[in-house]
Design a protein around this motif. Structure first.
Motif, PDB file in Angstrom:
ATOM      1  N   LEU A  61      11.557 -41.493  24.462  1.00 32.00           N
ATOM      2  CA  LEU A  61      10.392 -42.147  23.851  1.00 32.00           C
ATOM      3  C   LEU A  61       9.287 -42.375  24.873  1.00 32.00           C
ATOM      4  O   LEU A  61       8.102 -42.206  24.569  1.00 32.00           O
ATOM      5  N   CYS A  62       9.669 -42.747  26.090  1.00 35.61           N
ATOM      6  CA  CYS A  62       8.674 -42.953  27.151  1.00 35.61           C
ATOM      7  C   CYS A  62       7.955 -41.650  27.476  1.00 35.61           C
ATOM      8  O   CYS A  62       6.730 -41.611  27.599  1.00 35.61           O
ATOM      9  N   ALA A  63       8.713 -40.562  27.598  1.00 35.78           N
ATOM     10  CA  ALA A  63       8.108 -39.257  27.872  1.00 35.78           C
ATOM     11  C   ALA A  63       7.239 -38.824  26.691  1.00 35.78           C
ATOM     12  O   ALA A  63       6.155 -38.264  26.884  1.00 35.78           O
ATOM     13  N   CYS A  64       7.687 -39.108  25.480  1.00 38.22           N
ATOM     14  CA  CYS A  64       6.914 -38.789  24.281  1.00 38.22           C
ATOM     15  C   CYS A  64       5.576 -39.519  24.310  1.00 38.22           C
ATOM     16  O   CYS A  64       4.523 -38.923  24.049  1.00 38.22           O
ATOM     17  N   ALA A  65       5.590 -40.789  24.626  1.00 37.44           N
ATOM     18  CA  ALA A  65       4.358 -41.585  24.671  1.00 37.44           C
ATOM     19  C   ALA A  65       3.386 -41.010  25.699  1.00 37.44           C
ATOM     20  O   ALA A  65       2.183 -40.900  25.432  1.00 37.44           O
ATOM     21  N   LEU A  66       3.903 -40.616  26.851  1.00 37.35           N
ATOM     22  CA  LEU A  66       3.037 -40.015  27.873  1.00 37.35           C
ATOM     23  C   LEU A  66       2.453 -38.703  27.372  1.00 37.35           C
ATOM     24  O   LEU A  66       1.268 -38.418  27.557  1.00 37.35           O
ATOM     25  N   GLY A  67       3.275 -37.908  26.701  1.00 32.36           N
ATOM     26  CA  GLY A  67       2.798 -36.639  26.164  1.00 32.36           C
ATOM     27  C   GLY A  67       1.745 -36.798  25.086  1.00 32.36           C
ATOM     28  O   GLY A  67       0.810 -36.005  24.994  1.00 32.36           O
ATOM     29  N   LEU A  68       1.889 -37.831  24.266  1.00 35.31           N
ATOM     30  CA  LEU A  68       0.929 -38.070  23.183  1.00 35.31           C
ATOM     31  C   LEU A  68      -0.411 -38.590  23.687  1.00 35.31           C
ATOM     32  O   LEU A  68      -1.450 -38.313  23.085  1.00 35.31           O
ATOM     33  N   CYS A  69      -0.402 -39.353  24.760  1.00 37.13           N
ATOM     34  CA  CYS A  69      -1.603 -40.072  25.171  1.00 37.13           C
ATOM     35  C   CYS A  69      -2.266 -39.558  26.445  1.00 37.13           C
ATOM     36  O   CYS A  69      -3.390 -39.970  26.732  1.00 37.13           O
ATOM     37  N   ALA A  77      -3.867 -34.866  30.345  1.00 39.68           N
ATOM     38  CA  ALA A  77      -3.929 -34.330  31.712  1.00 39.68           C
ATOM     39  C   ALA A  77      -2.552 -33.926  32.227  1.00 39.68           C
ATOM     40  O   ALA A  77      -2.443 -33.126  33.152  1.00 39.68           O
ATOM     41  N   LEU A  78      -1.491 -34.449  31.615  1.00 36.00           N
ATOM     42  CA  LEU A  78      -0.141 -34.093  32.047  1.00 36.00           C
ATOM     43  C   LEU A  78       0.276 -32.704  31.560  1.00 36.00           C
ATOM     44  O   LEU A  78       1.269 -32.159  32.017  1.00 36.00           O
ATOM     45  N   LYS A  79      -0.485 -32.171  30.615  1.00 37.10           N
ATOM     46  CA  LYS A  79      -0.246 -30.818  30.085  1.00 37.10           C
ATOM     47  C   LYS A  79       1.200 -30.628  29.624  1.00 37.10           C
ATOM     48  O   LYS A  79       1.865 -29.642  29.967  1.00 37.10           O
ATOM     49  N   LEU A  80       1.669 -31.580  28.822  1.00 38.44           N
ATOM     50  CA  LEU A  80       3.007 -31.488  28.240  1.00 38.44           C
ATOM     51  C   LEU A  80       2.920 -30.728  26.917  1.00 38.44           C
ATOM     52  O   LEU A  80       1.837 -30.541  26.384  1.00 38.44           O
ATOM     53  N   PRO A  81       4.069 -30.288  26.387  1.00 42.01           N
ATOM     54  CA  PRO A  81       4.038 -29.583  25.099  1.00 42.01           C
ATOM     55  C   PRO A  81       3.370 -30.437  24.016  1.00 42.01           C
ATOM     56  O   PRO A  81       3.308 -31.663  24.126  1.00 42.01           O
ATOM     57  N   LYS A  82       2.900 -29.790  22.978  1.00 41.63           N
ATOM     58  CA  LYS A  82       2.252 -30.495  21.866  1.00 41.63           C
ATOM     59  C   LYS A  82       3.305 -31.121  20.948  1.00 41.63           C
ATOM     60  O   LYS A  82       4.366 -30.543  20.717  1.00 41.63           O
ATOM     61  N   TYR A  83       2.978 -32.286  20.425  1.00 38.64           N
ATOM     62  CA  TYR A  83       3.835 -32.995  19.471  1.00 38.64           C
ATOM     63  C   TYR A  83       3.663 -32.362  18.101  1.00 38.64           C
ATOM     64  O   TYR A  83       2.534 -32.136  17.662  1.00 38.64           O
ATOM     65  N   ASN A  84       4.742 -32.087  17.409  1.00 39.48           N
ATOM     66  CA  ASN A  84       4.691 -31.500  16.078  1.00 39.48           C
ATOM     67  C   ASN A  84       4.683 -32.611  15.035  1.00 39.48           C
ATOM     68  O   ASN A  84       5.710 -33.231  14.771  1.00 39.48           O
ATOM     69  N   MET A  85       3.513 -32.848  14.445  1.00 37.49           N
ATOM     70  CA  MET A  85       3.384 -33.939  13.473  1.00 37.49           C
ATOM     71  C   MET A  85       4.157 -33.671  12.180  1.00 37.49           C
ATOM     72  O   MET A  85       4.539 -34.607  11.491  1.00 37.49           O
ATOM     73  N   ILE A  86       4.382 -32.423  11.869  1.00 34.91           N
ATOM     74  CA  ILE A  86       5.134 -32.092  10.647  1.00 34.91           C
ATOM     75  C   ILE A  86       6.584 -32.530  10.787  1.00 34.91           C
ATOM     76  O   ILE A  86       7.164 -33.104   9.876  1.00 34.91           O
ATOM     77  N   HIS A  87       7.177 -32.286  11.963  1.00 30.64           N
ATOM     78  CA  HIS A  87       8.568 -32.692  12.184  1.00 30.64           C
ATOM     79  C   HIS A  87       8.695 -34.189  12.433  1.00 30.64           C
ATOM     80  O   HIS A  87       9.742 -34.764  12.158  1.00 30.64           O
ATOM     81  N   TYR A 115      10.879 -34.312  20.606  1.00 29.48           N
ATOM     82  CA  TYR A 115       9.704 -33.989  21.406  1.00 29.48           C
ATOM     83  C   TYR A 115       9.809 -34.641  22.793  1.00 29.48           C
ATOM     84  O   TYR A 115       9.507 -34.023  23.806  1.00 29.48           O
ATOM     85  N   GLY A 116      10.265 -35.881  22.817  1.00 32.54           N
ATOM     86  CA  GLY A 116      10.418 -36.590  24.083  1.00 32.54           C
ATOM     87  C   GLY A 116      11.386 -35.892  25.018  1.00 32.54           C
ATOM     88  O   GLY A 116      11.208 -35.908  26.238  1.00 32.54           O
ATOM     89  N   GLY A 117      12.411 -35.257  24.460  1.00 29.82           N
ATOM     90  CA  GLY A 117      13.348 -34.493  25.281  1.00 29.82           C
ATOM     91  C   GLY A 117      12.651 -33.335  25.983  1.00 29.82           C
ATOM     92  O   GLY A 117      12.874 -33.077  27.167  1.00 29.82           O
ATOM     93  N   LYS A 118      11.774 -32.639  25.245  1.00 28.03           N
ATOM     94  CA  LYS A 118      11.008 -31.530  25.844  1.00 28.03           C
ATOM     95  C   LYS A 118      10.045 -32.056  26.906  1.00 28.03           C
ATOM     96  O   LYS A 118       9.940 -31.502  27.997  1.00 28.03           O
ATOM     97  N   ALA A 119       9.344 -33.144  26.572  1.00 31.83           N
ATOM     98  CA  ALA A 119       8.383 -33.726  27.521  1.00 31.83           C
ATOM     99  C   ALA A 119       9.106 -34.238  28.759  1.00 31.83           C
ATOM    100  O   ALA A 119       8.644 -34.043  29.891  1.00 31.83           O
ATOM    101  N   LEU A 120      10.248 -34.878  28.563  1.00 29.46           N
ATOM    102  CA  LEU A 120      11.038 -35.404  29.676  1.00 29.46           C
ATOM    103  C   LEU A 120      11.491 -34.272  30.598  1.00 29.46           C
ATOM    104  O   LEU A 120      11.404 -34.382  31.827  1.00 29.46           O
ATOM    105  N   ASP A 121      11.934 -33.177  30.013  1.00 30.86           N
ATOM    106  CA  ASP A 121      12.355 -32.031  30.812  1.00 30.86           C
ATOM    107  C   ASP A 121      11.195 -31.505  31.657  1.00 30.86           C
ATOM    108  O   ASP A 121      11.374 -31.211  32.839  1.00 30.86           O
TER     109      ASP A 121
END
Length: 135
Positions: A55-63, A66-76, A82-88
């Motif tokens: 969840l922490c990684a997800c929050a960073l990815g959403l907001c 500049a971190l250039k993390l993967p995009k969050y899929n709003m449909i899913h 998503y946080g697992g991908k961002a955390l990785d």
């Protein structure tokens, strides 16, 4: 960003969040409120430590674009996946887990503060009713 040289310091300022990444200032973008609600809802359920890190990684990815993390899929609408991908991505760049937790929690709290509260909605409704009566 080179591995091992990534640091994030956060300062919560009213309606925006300032980040210092490798000595440069960045501002977190206000998240889509539906996405913020996805994260805050799971946070309120008292997730286990593994899910909290995601969840922490997800929050960073959403907001923080500049971190250039993967995009969050709003449909899913799955902050944990998503946080697992961002955390990785963050861990593979050498970001310490403790920093992800610390700064991610700051972002989650900030996201929660951005969500409308019942009393704010009621005040807005009263204001609109008064305005309609004046017209």
């Amino acid at each position: 960003m080179s591995p091992g040289k990534f640091t994030v310091l956060t300062h919560i300022l009213a309606s925006k969040m300032e980040l210092i990444i490798k000595g440069e200032k960045f501002h977190a973008s206000r998240p889509n409120l539906a996405c913020a609600l996805d994260v805050v809802s799971l946070w309120g359920d008292g997730p286990n430590r593994a899910h909290m890190g995601r969840l922490c990684a997800c929050a960073l990815g959403l907001c923080v674009p500049a971190l250039k993390l993967p995009k969050y899929n709003m449909i899913h609408a799955d902050p944990i996946a998503y946080g697992g991908k961002a955390l990785d991505h963050l861990l593979s760049r050498g970001v310490p887990a403790g920093e992800i937790y610390t700064h991610g929690m700051n972002v989650i709290v900030w996201m929660a503060d951005l969500l409308p509260r019942a009393e704010e909605v009621e005040k807005a409704e009263e204001f609109l009713k008064k305005k309609e009566g004046e017209v």
